[in-house]
Design a protein around this motif. Structure first.
Motif, mmCIF file in Angstrom:
data_model
loop_
_atom_site.group_PDB
_atom_site.id
_atom_site.type_symbol
_atom_site.label_atom_id
_atom_site.label_comp_id
_atom_site.label_asym_id
_atom_site.label_seq_id
_atom_site.Cartn_x
_atom_site.Cartn_y
_atom_site.Cartn_z
ATOM 1 N N GLU A 70 30.718 63.229 27.980
ATOM 2 C CA GLU A 70 30.475 63.240 29.745
ATOM 3 C C GLU A 70 31.261 63.949 30.158
ATOM 4 N N THR A 118 29.567 66.638 32.382
ATOM 5 C CA THR A 118 29.045 66.567 34.662
ATOM 6 C C THR A 118 30.565 67.125 34.343
ATOM 7 N N GLU A 121 25.564 61.610 36.010
ATOM 8 C CA GLU A 121 25.663 60.801 35.051
ATOM 9 C C GLU A 121 23.712 60.386 34.795
#
Length: 90
Positions: free
Chosen positions: A68, A71, A78
């Motif tokens: 994550e 990002t 995603e």
């Protein structure tokens, strides 16, 4: 002129190396916090520009703790993160 020729030869060598590495199938997980841009570029959905952005972000903001965290790099969403599951380590 000699320096210019040296830089040109270096650029050619790096592009050939990057192309050769990019053709290899990534079977061993890549350590996202240690790998150079040339290796990161071989990951699905990354390429040269995003790989360099990962390295720059990593240097500026510290290591990644999870997928994550990727990002935070512009252009990585995603979908890309899902494609990298089991292909990277931290």
């Amino acid at each position: 002129m000699k320096k210019l020729l040296s830089y040109a030869l270096l650029a050619i060598a790096l592009s050939v190396t990057t192309a050769a590495v990019a053709q290899e199938d990534v079977t061993t997980p890549v350590d996202i916090n240690q790998a150079p841009a040339e290796v990161l570029a071989t990951l699905p959905g990354i390429g040269d520009v995003k790989a360099q952005a990962i390295v720059e972000d990593r240097n500026a903001n510290g290591p990644y703790a999870s997928l994550e965290d990727l990002t935070r790099v512009k252009g990585i969403g995603e979908g890309t993160v899902q494609d990298l599951d089991e292909k990277v380590t931290f």
